[in-house]
Motif scaffolding. Sequence first.
Motif, mmCIF file in Angstrom:
data_model
loop_
_atom_site.group_PDB
_atom_site.id
_atom_site.type_symbol
_atom_site.label_atom_id
_atom_site.label_comp_id
_atom_site.label_asym_id
_atom_site.label_seq_id
_atom_site.Cartn_x
_atom_site.Cartn_y
_atom_site.Cartn_z
ATOM 1 N N THR A 77 -11.662 17.734 -63.155
ATOM 2 C CA THR A 77 -11.817 16.322 -62.793
ATOM 3 C C THR A 77 -10.462 15.674 -62.535
ATOM 4 N N VAL A 78 -9.457 16.066 -63.312
ATOM 5 C CA VAL A 78 -8.113 15.487 -63.136
ATOM 6 C C VAL A 78 -7.481 16.017 -61.860
ATOM 7 N N ARG A 79 -7.644 17.306 -61.596
ATOM 8 C CA ARG A 79 -7.049 17.870 -60.379
ATOM 9 C C ARG A 79 -7.672 17.244 -59.133
ATOM 10 N N LEU A 80 -8.989 17.082 -59.145
ATOM 11 C CA LEU A 80 -9.661 16.430 -58.016
ATOM 12 C C LEU A 80 -9.168 15.000 -57.838
ATOM 13 N N ALA A 81 -9.081 14.279 -58.952
ATOM 14 C CA ALA A 81 -8.662 12.884 -58.874
ATOM 15 C C ALA A 81 -7.233 12.766 -58.361
ATOM 16 N N ARG A 82 -6.350 13.642 -58.812
ATOM 17 C CA ARG A 82 -4.952 13.564 -58.369
ATOM 18 C C ARG A 82 -4.829 13.864 -56.880
ATOM 19 N N TRP A 83 -5.572 14.895 -56.421
ATOM 20 C CA TRP A 83 -5.502 15.200 -54.993
ATOM 21 C C TRP A 83 -6.020 14.030 -54.167
ATOM 22 N N SER A 84 -7.127 13.444 -54.581
ATOM 23 C CA SER A 84 -7.685 12.318 -53.844
ATOM 24 C C SER A 84 -6.754 11.118 -53.876
ATOM 25 N N ALA A 85 -6.131 10.874 -55.035
ATOM 26 C CA ALA A 85 -5.246 9.719 -55.162
ATOM 27 C C ALA A 85 -3.975 9.880 -54.342
ATOM 28 N N THR A 86 -3.500 11.114 -54.200
ATOM 29 C CA THR A 86 -2.288 11.356 -53.415
ATOM 30 C C THR A 86 -2.593 11.578 -51.934
ATOM 31 N N ASN A 87 -3.851 11.792 -51.597
ATOM 32 C CA ASN A 87 -4.281 11.935 -50.194
ATOM 33 C C ASN A 87 -5.483 11.035 -49.933
ATOM 34 N N PRO A 88 -5.308 9.740 -50.098
ATOM 35 C CA PRO A 88 -6.479 8.845 -50.073
ATOM 36 C C PRO A 88 -7.217 8.832 -48.751
ATOM 37 N N TRP A 89 -6.492 8.742 -47.637
ATOM 38 C CA TRP A 89 -7.189 8.660 -46.357
ATOM 39 C C TRP A 89 -7.931 9.943 -46.041
ATOM 40 N N ARG A 90 -7.337 11.062 -46.416
ATOM 41 C CA ARG A 90 -8.019 12.329 -46.178
ATOM 42 C C ARG A 90 -9.296 12.434 -47.015
ATOM 43 N N ALA A 91 -9.212 12.024 -48.281
ATOM 44 C CA ALA A 91 -10.389 12.078 -49.152
ATOM 45 C C ALA A 91 -11.483 11.135 -48.661
ATOM 46 N N ILE A 92 -11.090 9.936 -48.253
ATOM 47 C CA ILE A 92 -12.082 8.975 -47.749
ATOM 48 C C ILE A 92 -12.720 9.494 -46.467
ATOM 49 N N GLY A 93 -11.912 10.063 -45.590
ATOM 50 C CA GLY A 93 -12.441 10.603 -44.341
ATOM 51 C C GLY A 93 -13.413 11.749 -44.571
ATOM 52 N N ILE A 94 -13.073 12.650 -45.508
ATOM 53 C CA ILE A 94 -13.975 13.766 -45.807
ATOM 54 C C ILE A 94 -15.299 13.245 -46.361
ATOM 55 N N TRP A 95 -15.237 12.253 -47.243
ATOM 56 C CA TRP A 95 -16.470 11.707 -47.824
ATOM 57 C C TRP A 95 -17.341 11.055 -46.750
ATOM 58 N N VAL A 96 -16.745 10.239 -45.916
ATOM 59 C CA VAL A 96 -17.515 9.577 -44.857
ATOM 60 C C VAL A 96 -18.102 10.618 -43.916
ATOM 61 N N GLY A 97 -17.328 11.652 -43.592
ATOM 62 C CA GLY A 97 -17.841 12.701 -42.727
ATOM 63 C C GLY A 97 -19.019 13.443 -43.345
ATOM 64 N N LEU A 98 -18.917 13.751 -44.648
ATOM 65 C CA LEU A 98 -20.016 14.430 -45.325
ATOM 66 C C LEU A 98 -21.278 13.572 -45.341
ATOM 67 N N VAL A 99 -21.114 12.284 -45.577
ATOM 68 C CA VAL A 99 -22.272 11.386 -45.586
ATOM 69 C C VAL A 99 -22.950 11.386 -44.219
ATOM 70 N N LEU A 100 -22.163 11.283 -43.156
ATOM 71 C CA LEU A 100 -22.737 11.260 -41.811
ATOM 72 C C LEU A 100 -23.405 12.587 -41.462
ATOM 73 N N VAL A 101 -22.780 13.700 -41.859
ATOM 74 C CA VAL A 101 -23.368 15.018 -41.575
ATOM 75 C C VAL A 101 -24.702 15.172 -42.292
ATOM 76 N N CYS A 102 -24.735 14.777 -43.570
ATOM 77 C CA CYS A 102 -25.992 14.864 -44.336
ATOM 78 C C CYS A 102 -27.083 14.026 -43.682
ATOM 79 N N LEU A 103 -26.715 12.820 -43.241
ATOM 80 C CA LEU A 103 -27.699 11.929 -42.641
ATOM 81 C C LEU A 103 -28.225 12.495 -41.327
ATOM 82 N N VAL A 104 -27.321 12.999 -40.476
ATOM 83 C CA VAL A 104 -27.727 13.519 -39.173
ATOM 84 C C VAL A 104 -28.565 14.785 -39.328
ATOM 85 N N VAL A 105 -28.106 15.717 -40.162
ATOM 86 C CA VAL A 105 -28.834 16.970 -40.352
ATOM 87 C C VAL A 105 -30.207 16.703 -40.964
ATOM 88 N N GLY A 106 -30.253 15.790 -41.960
ATOM 89 C CA GLY A 106 -31.534 15.463 -42.569
ATOM 90 C C GLY A 106 -32.488 14.810 -41.587
#
Length: 532
Positions: free
Chosen positions: A40-69
């Motif tokens: 949990t700490v390693r994930l949080a640190r990576w996301s905190a040090t790469n915020p735009w990348r983490a946000i982009g991956i999350w938004v992309g996953l949400v859109l992919v799940c919605l479209v595929v579903g």
Amino acid sequence: MRPQTPQPPRTPPPPRAPGYGSGPTPGPPPARDARKRPATVRLARWSATNPWRAIGIWVGLVLVCLVVGSMAGTEKATASDMGVGESGRAGEIAREYGLVAPASENILITAKDGTLDKATAERAAAQVAERARPLKDVAEVGPTSIAADGSAYLVPVDLKGDPDKAQDHIGGLVKATKSVQKDFPELRVEQIGDGSGSKAIEEQIGKDLGQAELFSLPVTLVILMVAFGALIAAAVPVVLAITAVVASIGLYGLASAVFPDPGSAANIIMMMGMAVGVDYSLFYVRREREERARGRNRIDAIEIAAATSGHAVVVSAMAVAVSMAGMYVAGDAIFSGLATAGIIVVVVACGGSLTVLPALLAKLGNKIDRPRVPLLWRLTAREDREPRVWKAMLRPALNHPRRTLGISVVALGLLALPTFGMKLQQTSFDDFPRDMAVMQTYDRMTAAFPGEHEPSNIVVLAPEGKGPETHAALDQAVSQIRQSPLYTHDDTSPVKVSADGRAFSVQVTSPYGTNSDPAKDALDLLRDRILP
């Protein structure tokens, strides 16, 4: 006198963020090997040090799940999926041997006020039959029935196609019914049946749940504003919960191929997703703000929140998922569908709180405390605030842990006792509120035609070579059933026989509502005394 040892000058502590709780200011966190840090700490640190990348991956996953579903679609549970007990086994035999009755609709004609004019009702019934016969989804229009007191006319209609998908075959008949109603405004021309009744009930349930969801969203936001005293801090958990719900709905579309939707999976995802999504984010955000108030920098505060609140979120999500997985033991399509929907949204919400939430906190920084709600901010940011209530509630458990554990186990056991008396059954028309329009139509029909209550289907599978004897025994049993005062006497439904002569099916009807005591007595008579 001994000379005093000179003391080094004291360094003032770093300034605290204004408006947070008091307490000693900690020094920097001890250095730890990155490989030994919790996931949990390693994930949080990576996301905190790469915020735009983490946000982009999350938004992309949400859109992919919605479209595929959306492309896969959501598989709806059928009547065969939801069969349980004896009725479930009877349904399996009927489907296997081609004895499933077609979906049917009934057009009920009554007077809006006063006494029904028979001549007018006969013309209306004739028009219903005339307009229904040419429809592509209509298999047969039966003879018109007249109530014993002459207060109602009933036109039965059998539909083509899969009975489990009757809702897809009623469009033309609904239009025909409405057109007859328009031609005879002095009458009440209504449609009730397998497809129209189920569709009306699903729409009403969806409407009620939708209103509850719309009400819960602003209430949740208000509660979070009271808790945080700032608009952005209150909005972050809500936004994260909404994205988790959207992704989960898409993922459930894929899962529904195995665990079909019993009709309320999307509502369960919405309600549980908002609940756990807000709950998990609330823990995380609050702990991160507390650590920043003690002088930590953004990354350290996020790591500490991940090691504490993040760990609690994982444990909580696992507990909820395992608990809901227990619903699979029932072997019921409704429970399995709801369990799958709940597990998916809990896991997705947990993943979002461990990944994209640290990125949002790192990117927002102190801006998360803006804009402040003046009165609420002062109440939530008092330095002399002491959580007296929670300390008082925890004191007995901390002072007497074994006794508290024993009392809790006994109390939970007592609360769980009623579950041993629960019984599974399929929902019928008689189980819904009577203020629904479709239920009022159903009540008018069954009052005028008691034989139109939901029938009981008797399905018999004869041993190999025992078809004629079984048929004769079934005829005798049906005759005995229809002579009972608990069943209608004028029911002439024939015994259906499968092509190979091994399986038989016949319907018998009790003139009482399925939840009434006479109807339960009728079922006991059928199952325990006549059929055995």
